[in-house]
Motif scaffolding. Structure first.
Motif, mmCIF file in Angstrom:
data_model
loop_
_atom_site.group_PDB
_atom_site.id
_atom_site.type_symbol
_atom_site.label_atom_id
_atom_site.label_comp_id
_atom_site.label_asym_id
_atom_site.label_seq_id
_atom_site.Cartn_x
_atom_site.Cartn_y
_atom_site.Cartn_z
ATOM 1 N N ILE A 45 0.837 -1.192 0.000
ATOM 2 C CA ILE A 45 0.000 0.000 0.000
ATOM 3 C C ILE A 45 0.874 1.245 0.000
ATOM 4 N N GLY A 46 1.978 1.202 0.654
ATOM 5 C CA GLY A 46 2.871 2.352 0.728
ATOM 6 C C GLY A 46 4.139 1.973 1.461
ATOM 7 N N ASP A 47 4.989 2.925 1.708
ATOM 8 C CA ASP A 47 6.248 2.636 2.366
ATOM 9 C C ASP A 47 6.016 2.232 3.824
ATOM 10 N N GLY A 48 6.844 1.303 4.291
ATOM 11 C CA GLY A 48 6.830 0.957 5.704
ATOM 12 C C GLY A 48 5.861 -0.140 6.093
ATOM 13 N N HIS A 49 5.077 -0.702 5.160
ATOM 14 C CA HIS A 49 4.152 -1.763 5.497
ATOM 15 C C HIS A 49 4.869 -3.108 5.485
ATOM 16 N N PHE A 50 4.608 -3.932 6.495
ATOM 17 C CA PHE A 50 5.317 -5.196 6.623
ATOM 18 C C PHE A 50 4.794 -6.227 5.617
ATOM 19 N N LYS A 51 5.652 -7.201 5.299
ATOM 20 C CA LYS A 51 5.269 -8.277 4.393
ATOM 21 C C LYS A 51 4.458 -9.320 5.145
ATOM 22 N N ILE A 52 3.521 -9.916 4.439
ATOM 23 C CA ILE A 52 2.746 -10.989 5.043
ATOM 24 C C ILE A 52 2.344 -11.971 3.954
ATOM 25 N N SER A 53 2.279 -13.239 4.283
ATOM 26 C CA SER A 53 1.968 -14.272 3.296
ATOM 27 C C SER A 53 0.590 -14.863 3.538
ATOM 28 N N TYR A 54 0.143 -15.610 2.564
ATOM 29 C CA TYR A 54 -1.118 -16.341 2.708
ATOM 30 C C TYR A 54 -1.058 -17.276 3.913
ATOM 31 N N ALA A 55 0.075 -17.989 4.069
ATOM 32 C CA ALA A 55 0.213 -18.943 5.169
ATOM 33 C C ALA A 55 0.089 -18.247 6.523
ATOM 34 N N GLN A 56 0.676 -17.055 6.640
ATOM 35 C CA GLN A 56 0.597 -16.314 7.906
ATOM 36 C C GLN A 56 -0.831 -15.887 8.214
ATOM 37 N N LEU A 57 -1.545 -15.439 7.189
ATOM 38 C CA LEU A 57 -2.938 -15.021 7.389
ATOM 39 C C LEU A 57 -3.825 -16.215 7.705
ATOM 40 N N LEU A 58 -3.543 -17.337 7.080
ATOM 41 C CA LEU A 58 -4.302 -18.555 7.358
ATOM 42 C C LEU A 58 -4.157 -18.936 8.831
#
Length: 360
Positions: A22-35
């Motif tokens: 979305i913009g600078d400074g947003h952390f990475k997240i994966s499908y597995a983490q959200l699951l």
């Protein structure tokens, strides 16, 4: 052939962890983490269902961060455009009364299906719709109804946000879906506007949409859509003002614009307008009228001298003024509606009247 398969498999594995920023400074997240965060997108974690997807409560960072995860239903028509619209609208805007987006994920699930999700700050107060209306079983969802001062504060919060989106962003943003379920409340019942899935971004120079957000055909929800949209008019700030006017009337009457009582030529706007001359108490949510002990408490806090009747008259004056704003904002003609900056000023004055500010 085997080499081709391996290359495709590796590409698929990499895609699982793709993050759409979305913009600078947003952390990475994966499908597995959200699951994992949502217990497999469990129904027990489900906190809302919208036009383009479902929202789940999730826990990240070993239980330290509670989030709301909006999972897009990719099979739903225009869902991908809604995802892009929300990302674009929230990319560079900051306001205390906007739901804060933490990150997003554009990936694939473990079966290779496209997966898109937005991760928001969690709002423990739920949405405004839950506070205003009982469930089908007749049991109030939350402990007690919102008092007058709380509703005034929420109305001011959302009016201030719309004024910001309409007049103070580098690009003018039209939300297009103002309604109680899109207004989320924090612990202090401060209101935050969310769900920019069908929003439009307009050029302040040309007034035209600048990107793919303008290609989404829906312009709002039934009961809240400005009448000119039904005639094919382009989106504008006037449309948001209309929806806000209906929202305001709903907040203080606790009648949905889709209530079964509204049929033929009667709607929420007309119903409220008819009471302006004789007083609006007949249509006001009864819980807004103070009980004797509440009148004494409010009078003491606000340093209001005189009898309880004086306090009741003050409350009725405020309610009349609020309903008048709601009626004006939801006028049929776009040109008869108020501008949001004027709505903000008027609501602040009404709150001052209720609190007795400057009355001594």
């Amino acid at each position: 052939m085997i080499l081709f398969f391996v290359i495709c498999l590796r590409r698929k594995e990499r895609k699982e962890f793709t993050t759409f920023f979305i913009g600078d400074g947003h952390f990475k997240i994966s499908y597995a983490q959200l699951l994992k965060a949502t217990n497999g997108f469990s129904s027990t974690n489900l906190i809302g269902v919208g036009s383009y997807g479902s929202v789940y409560e999730g826990v990240l960072n070993h239980g330290e961060i509670i989030v709301a995860v909006k999972v897009l239903n990719i099979e739903q028509r225009c869902a991908s455009k809604s995802f892009l619209a929300e990302c674009e609208a929230l990319r560079n805007i900051r306001h205390r009364n906007l739901v804060k987006i933490l990150t997003s994920c554009s990936s694939v699930d473990f079966e290779g299906n496209d997966f898109k999700a937005l991760v928001y700050e969690f709002m423990p107060g739920g949405n405004l719709d839950r506070w205003l209306h009982p469930h089908a079983n007749g049991i109030q969802d939350l402990q007690r109804p919102l008092k007058l001062i709380k509703r005034l504060n929420i109305a001011i919060d959302i009016a201030t946000t719309l004024d910001y989106l309409h007049h103070h962003c580098h690009m003018q943003i039209i939300h297009c879906d103002i309604k109680p379920s899109n207004i989320l409340l924090d612990d202090d019942l401060t209101a935050h506007l969310g769900d920019f899935g069908i929003s439009r971004i307009l050029s302040k120079v040309t007034g035209r949409t600048q990107n793919q957000t303008g290609s989404i055909g829906i312009k709002g929800s039934i009961g809240y859509i400005a009448p000119e949209y039904g005639a094919g008019a382009d989106v504008s700030t006037h449309g948001d003002v209309y929806s806000y006017g209906i929202l305001l009337l709903e907040m203080f009457t606790r009648k949905r614009p889709t209530d079964e009582m509204f049929k033929d030529n009667l709607n929420l706007h007309c119903w409220a307008e008819m009471t302006l001359h004789d007083g609006v108490v007949a249509i006001i949510d009864p819980t807004l009228m103070p009980m004797e002990e509440e009148e004494e408490a409010v009078a003491t806090i606000a340093n209001i001298s005189g009898s309880r009747t004086c306090m009741r008259d003050r409350v009725q004056e405020c309610l009349n003024l609020v309903i008048r704003i709601g009626v004006t904002c939801s006028a049929d003609s776009p040109w008869d509606r108020m501008d949001m900056k004027d709505v903000v000023k008027e609501l602040h004055l009404i709150r001052d009247i209720y609190l007795g500010v400057g009355s001594q």
